[in-house]
Design a protein around this motif. Sequence first.
Motif, PDB file in Angstrom:
ATOM      1  N   LYS A   1       0.844  -1.201   0.000  1.00 17.63           N
ATOM      2  CA  LYS A   1       0.000   0.000   0.000  1.00 17.63           C
ATOM      3  C   LYS A   1       0.880   1.252   0.000  1.00 17.63           C
ATOM      4  CE  LYS A   1      -3.801   1.968   2.679  1.00 17.63           C
ATOM      5  NZ  LYS A   1      -3.195   2.979   3.538  1.00 17.63           N
ATOM      6  N   GLU A   2       1.947   1.223   0.793  1.00 14.11           N
ATOM      7  CA  GLU A   2       2.749   2.431   0.999  1.00 14.11           C
ATOM      8  C   GLU A   2       3.724   2.720  -0.139  1.00 14.11           C
ATOM      9  OE1 GLU A   2       2.624  -0.246   2.870  1.00 14.11           O
ATOM     10  OE2 GLU A   2       2.476   0.193   5.004  1.00 14.11           O
ATOM     11  N   ALA A   3       4.047   1.716  -0.983  1.00 13.57           N
ATOM     12  CA  ALA A   3       5.169   1.927  -1.901  1.00 13.57           C
ATOM     13  C   ALA A   3       4.983   1.311  -3.283  1.00 13.57           C
ATOM     14  CB  ALA A   3       6.451   1.369  -1.273  1.00 13.57           C
ATOM     15  N   GLY A   4       3.785   0.846  -3.603  1.00 13.68           N
ATOM     16  CA  GLY A   4       3.609   0.190  -4.898  1.00 13.68           C
ATOM     17  C   GLY A   4       4.272  -1.173  -4.887  1.00 13.68           C
ATOM     18  N   ARG A   5       4.960  -1.523  -6.001  1.00 11.40           N
ATOM     19  CA  ARG A   5       5.622  -2.828  -6.011  1.00 11.40           C
ATOM     20  C   ARG A   5       6.874  -2.825  -5.134  1.00 11.40           C
ATOM     21  NH1 ARG A   5       5.372  -2.598 -11.780  1.00 11.40           N
ATOM     22  NH2 ARG A   5       6.560  -0.685 -11.442  1.00 11.40           N
ATOM     23  N   GLY A   6       7.261  -4.018  -4.717  1.00 12.74           N
ATOM     24  CA  GLY A   6       8.493  -4.184  -3.950  1.00 12.74           C
ATOM     25  C   GLY A   6       8.920  -5.634  -4.073  1.00 12.74           C
TER      26      GLY A   6
ATOM     27  N   TYR B   1      15.221   9.558 -12.593  1.00 17.82           N
ATOM     28  CA  TYR B   1      15.590   9.956 -11.226  1.00 17.82           C
ATOM     29  C   TYR B   1      15.192   8.887 -10.222  1.00 17.82           C
ATOM     30  CZ  TYR B   1      16.561  14.745 -12.736  1.00 17.82           C
ATOM     31  OH  TYR B   1      17.079  15.854 -13.337  1.00 17.82           O
ATOM     32  N   SER B   2      14.007   8.278 -10.396  1.00 15.83           N
ATOM     33  CA  SER B   2      13.523   7.374  -9.349  1.00 15.83           C
ATOM     34  C   SER B   2      13.986   5.928  -9.563  1.00 15.83           C
ATOM     35  CB  SER B   2      11.994   7.432  -9.259  1.00 15.83           C
ATOM     36  OG  SER B   2      11.417   6.936 -10.435  1.00 15.83           O
ATOM     37  N   ASN B   3      14.400   5.583 -10.779  1.00 13.97           N
ATOM     38  CA  ASN B   3      14.772   4.187 -11.058  1.00 13.97           C
ATOM     39  C   ASN B   3      16.213   4.011 -11.525  1.00 13.97           C
ATOM     40  OD1 ASN B   3      12.215   1.986 -11.464  1.00 13.97           O
ATOM     41  ND2 ASN B   3      11.690   4.118 -11.193  1.00 13.97           N
TER      42      ASN B   3
ATOM     43  N   ALA C   1      15.707  -5.180 -10.646  1.00 16.42           N
ATOM     44  CA  ALA C   1      16.319  -4.491  -9.505  1.00 16.42           C
ATOM     45  C   ALA C   1      15.604  -3.161  -9.258  1.00 16.42           C
ATOM     46  CB  ALA C   1      17.794  -4.249  -9.772  1.00 16.42           C
ATOM     47  N   GLY C   2      15.044  -2.607 -10.320  1.00 12.96           N
ATOM     48  CA  GLY C   2      14.297  -1.348 -10.211  1.00 12.96           C
ATOM     49  C   GLY C   2      13.011  -1.498  -9.415  1.00 12.96           C
ATOM     50  N   LEU C   3      12.686  -2.702  -8.993  1.00 15.97           N
ATOM     51  CA  LEU C   3      11.471  -2.891  -8.190  1.00 15.97           C
ATOM     52  C   LEU C   3      11.784  -2.924  -6.693  1.00 15.97           C
ATOM     53  CD1 LEU C   3       9.687  -5.523 -10.449  1.00 15.97           C
ATOM     54  CD2 LEU C   3       8.985  -3.169 -10.062  1.00 15.97           C
ATOM     55  N   LEU C   4      13.055  -2.784  -6.344  1.00 14.19           N
ATOM     56  CA  LEU C   4      13.418  -2.799  -4.919  1.00 14.19           C
ATOM     57  C   LEU C   4      13.144  -1.434  -4.292  1.00 14.19           C
ATOM     58  CD1 LEU C   4      16.776  -4.661  -5.456  1.00 14.19           C
ATOM     59  CD2 LEU C   4      15.063  -5.435  -3.799  1.00 14.19           C
ATOM     60  N   ASN C   5      12.495  -1.443  -3.145  1.00 10.97           N
ATOM     61  CA  ASN C   5      12.214  -0.194  -2.434  1.00 10.97           C
ATOM     62  C   ASN C   5      13.356   0.173  -1.493  1.00 10.97           C
ATOM     63  OD1 ASN C   5       9.702   0.425  -3.607  1.00 10.97           O
ATOM     64  ND2 ASN C   5       8.716  -1.147  -2.335  1.00 10.97           N
ATOM     65  N   HIS C   6      13.302   1.429  -1.042  1.00 14.87           N
ATOM     66  CA  HIS C   6      14.371   1.968  -0.186  1.00 14.87           C
ATOM     67  C   HIS C   6      13.978   1.879   1.291  1.00 14.87           C
ATOM     68  CE1 HIS C   6      17.338   5.012   1.189  1.00 14.87           C
ATOM     69  NE2 HIS C   6      16.347   5.526   1.891  1.00 14.87           N
ATOM     70  N   SER C   7      14.987   1.695   2.120  1.00 13.42           N
ATOM     71  CA  SER C   7      14.753   1.756   3.567  1.00 13.42           C
ATOM     72  C   SER C   7      15.967   2.380   4.234  1.00 13.42           C
ATOM     73  CB  SER C   7      14.526   0.356   4.113  1.00 13.42           C
ATOM     74  OG  SER C   7      14.575   0.369   5.516  1.00 13.42           O
TER      75      SER C   7
ATOM     76  N   SER D   1      19.400   0.297  -0.421  1.00 12.40           N
ATOM     77  CA  SER D   1      19.658   1.680  -0.025  1.00 12.40           C
ATOM     78  C   SER D   1      19.815   2.493  -1.298  1.00 12.40           C
ATOM     79  CB  SER D   1      20.938   1.763   0.809  1.00 12.40           C
ATOM     80  OG  SER D   1      21.309   3.117   0.897  1.00 12.40           O
ATOM     81  N   TYR D   2      18.985   3.521  -1.463  1.00  9.26           N
ATOM     82  CA  TYR D   2      19.132   4.389  -2.642  1.00  9.26           C
ATOM     83  C   TYR D   2      20.297   5.364  -2.452  1.00  9.26           C
ATOM     84  CZ  TYR D   2      14.370   2.981  -4.160  1.00  9.26           C
ATOM     85  OH  TYR D   2      13.255   2.299  -4.558  1.00  9.26           O
ATOM     86  N   GLY D   3      20.755   5.505  -1.213  1.00 10.17           N
ATOM     87  CA  GLY D   3      21.837   6.443  -0.927  1.00 10.17           C
ATOM     88  C   GLY D   3      21.520   7.223   0.336  1.00 10.17           C
TER      89      GLY D   3
ATOM     90  N   PHE E   1      12.839  13.679  -6.034  1.00  4.18           N
ATOM     91  CA  PHE E   1      13.202  12.759  -7.117  1.00  4.18           C
ATOM     92  C   PHE E   1      12.579  11.363  -7.010  1.00  4.18           C
ATOM     93  CE2 PHE E   1      16.635  15.915  -6.856  1.00  4.18           C
ATOM     94  CZ  PHE E   1      16.433  16.505  -8.097  1.00  4.18           C
ATOM     95  N   TYR E   2      12.031  11.017  -5.837  1.00  3.51           N
ATOM     96  CA  TYR E   2      11.445   9.675  -5.681  1.00  3.51           C
ATOM     97  C   TYR E   2       9.977   9.723  -5.249  1.00  3.51           C
ATOM     98  CZ  TYR E   2      16.258   7.925  -5.786  1.00  3.51           C
ATOM     99  OH  TYR E   2      17.549   7.621  -6.138  1.00  3.51           O
ATOM    100  N   GLY E   3       9.584  10.825  -4.606  1.00  6.70           N
ATOM    101  CA  GLY E   3       8.175  10.956  -4.230  1.00  6.70           C
ATOM    102  C   GLY E   3       7.780  10.209  -2.966  1.00  6.70           C
TER     103      GLY E   3
HETATM  104  C1  LIG Z   1      13.059   2.104  -7.862  1.00 11.26           C
HETATM  105  S1  LIG Z   1      11.360   2.288  -7.701  1.00 11.26           S
HETATM  106  C2  LIG Z   1      10.924   0.955  -6.660  1.00 11.26           C
HETATM  107  C3  LIG Z   1       9.708   0.212  -7.186  1.00 11.26           C
HETATM  108  C4  LIG Z   1       8.415   0.944  -7.050  1.00 11.26           C
HETATM  109  N1  LIG Z   1       7.853   0.734  -5.728  1.00 11.26           N
HETATM  110  C5  LIG Z   1       7.426   0.540  -8.131  1.00 11.26           C
HETATM  111  O1  LIG Z   1       6.319   0.130  -7.807  1.00 11.26           O
HETATM  112  O2  LIG Z   1       7.778   0.714  -9.298  1.00 11.26           O
HETATM  113  C6  LIG Z   1      11.362   3.709  -6.666  1.00 11.26           C
HETATM  114  C7  LIG Z   1       9.979   4.169  -6.241  1.00 11.26           C
HETATM  115  O3  LIG Z   1       9.431   3.290  -5.273  1.00 11.26           O
HETATM  116  C8  LIG Z   1       8.730   3.992  -4.262  1.00 11.26           C
HETATM  117  N2  LIG Z   1       9.420   3.746  -2.977  1.00 11.26           N
HETATM  118  C9  LIG Z   1      10.640   3.219  -2.800  1.00 11.26           C
HETATM  119  N3  LIG Z   1      10.917   3.076  -1.501  1.00 11.26           N
HETATM  120  C10 LIG Z   1       9.848   3.517  -0.815  1.00 11.26           C
HETATM  121  C11 LIG Z   1       9.527   3.635   0.580  1.00 11.26           C
HETATM  122  N4  LIG Z   1      10.362   3.261   1.535  1.00 11.26           N
HETATM  123  N5  LIG Z   1       8.321   4.156   0.904  1.00 11.26           N
HETATM  124  C12 LIG Z   1       7.447   4.561  -0.041  1.00 11.26           C
HETATM  125  N6  LIG Z   1       7.694   4.478  -1.381  1.00 11.26           N
HETATM  126  C13 LIG Z   1       8.880   3.956  -1.757  1.00 11.26           C
HETATM  127  C14 LIG Z   1       8.779   5.452  -4.668  1.00 11.26           C
HETATM  128  O4  LIG Z   1       7.621   5.719  -5.412  1.00 11.26           O
HETATM  129  C15 LIG Z   1       9.996   5.520  -5.569  1.00 11.26           C
HETATM  130  O5  LIG Z   1       9.940   6.553  -6.507  1.00 11.26           O
END
Ligand SMILES: C[S@@+](CC[C@H](N)C(=O)[O-])C[C@H]1O[C@@H](n2cnc3c(N)ncnc32)[C@H](O)[C@@H]1O
Length: 448
Positions: free
Chosen positions: A71-76, A217-219, A238-244, A279-281, A291-293
């Motif tokens: 819910k919070e981040a789309g795909r992961g 910027y985001s991927n 790898a572009g589907l990995l979320n940040h923490s 880690s995105y950085g 840049f990531y939203g």
């Molecule tokens: C590299 S993509 C990761 C895959 C993405 N969740 C998707 O569904 O395509 C980066 C994007 O994921 C989301 N994202 C990544 N980490 C997140 C987090 N900790 N909380 C919320 N959104 C996150 C943001 O929308 C970000 O721009």
Amino acid sequence: MINSLLTGAKTDIIQVLQVLKSKIITMINSVGVQNIDEMIIEKLDAGTEEMLLIWGEDHGVRTKLKIAHFKEAGRGAVASEDISMGDIALEIPESLIISEDLVRESDMYDPLKQLDDITSDTMLLLWSMRERYNSNSRFKIFFDTLPEEFNTGLSFGVDALAVLEGTLLLEELLQAKQLLRQQYDALCPKLCANHPKIFQQELYTWDKFLWACELWYSNGMKVVLSDGKLGTCLVPIAGLLNHSLCPHILHYGRVDQSTKSLKFRVSRSCKAGEQCYLSYGTFPGSHLITFYGFLPKGDNPYDVMPLDFDDCCNEDGRSNEAWTGESSRTTHMVRGTWLSKSDKPHAYGLPPPLLAHLRSVLKGDGIEQPPEGPKPDIHKENERAVLETVLSIFNPMLEGIGDSDDFERDNSRWDVKLAADYKDLQRRIISSVTKSCYSGLEMLDASA
Ligand SMILES: C[S@@+](CC[C@H](N)C(=O)[O-])C[C@H]1O[C@@H](n2cnc3c(N)ncnc32)[C@H](O)[C@@H]1O
């Protein structure tokens, strides 16, 4: 390192190293326990993403991850089995990485290389704008999984920008967008007019350019390819990995010369079913929004308020500018004081270099410096002046930000909600600084 020491070590040394190794592993894994970024899985193994994984595996991808929706981040990505520390969670062959080489091989390269000052990142961005709609693309399945909208700060609407009034992020966002618009105006209309077969006008609109900027910027990932060149690349899957703030994967970004693949190794273990984070950085919230939203959950140690000082005066109060012809500036990054690790007295949770700077500047006002030494007998008047100076900087910031917005956040648009969350964060940082200053002043009064 310990593993390499263990090879060939004597029995007693082996025992010591084993104890050391198990202690370190326990410490690293305990980081996971504090992982505050736990998200709820809404759906596992979604359609198009599943096809992307199958396509990847057919082309040599190896993975211990599957895709889920949050819910919070789309795909992961979620671990499909227990992944131990040091294991490779994902391995992508270099041939699947979208890099500068693809532009060089395309008909776009000739017209683009004629342009002055165009970077390979910009070339690749222009390439991806067309490739997105190429039904014969080798990367079609990858482009099909990309969102129609990215929802980064660059797409904030007027209501969200209005919420940001009084914050530094507002300026940052407006500038970033203005820069992109200038870049678009300088590039796209001319390319479409001069090379209409290669750059078709309908694919090179401002909205599609902004979409591509948000994609990169985001991927985008900085990768050193096997030829040694560093570039921003898109790495499918790898572009589907979320940040923490508490990630599993920290070190990636260099193609392994022997396997010609990019390996994503976990630095701490990830249990089956657990979301595997990258880690995105080391970015502050303002950068992550622009840049990531998103704003990561938890206390981000990279959230800082920059303070710029004109170092205009030398020791006797005269202007440096008069002597050198230029004024120097120093910048100090101030974090929320709750993040301060310093337990030294008279640190107030503020960065020691900032305190040292103010102490020395205020000396120029005729206020005596505290003597140097391991336990300085802090001069009270000097300390009071330092704290009051910090307050004189942060109190107007707090007033500028105003009180918490009292609208129903859950029913607001994504951007308005994110802007309000960012403003809350700024207010929290600034309040922590002013609170620390007031308690410092109270301590000084109490010891008078
Ligand atoms: C590299 S993509 C990761 C895959 C993405 N969740 C998707 O569904 O395509 C980066 C994007 O994921 C989301 N994202 C990544 N980490 C997140 C987090 N900790 N909380 C919320 N959104 C996150 C943001 O929308 C970000 O721009």
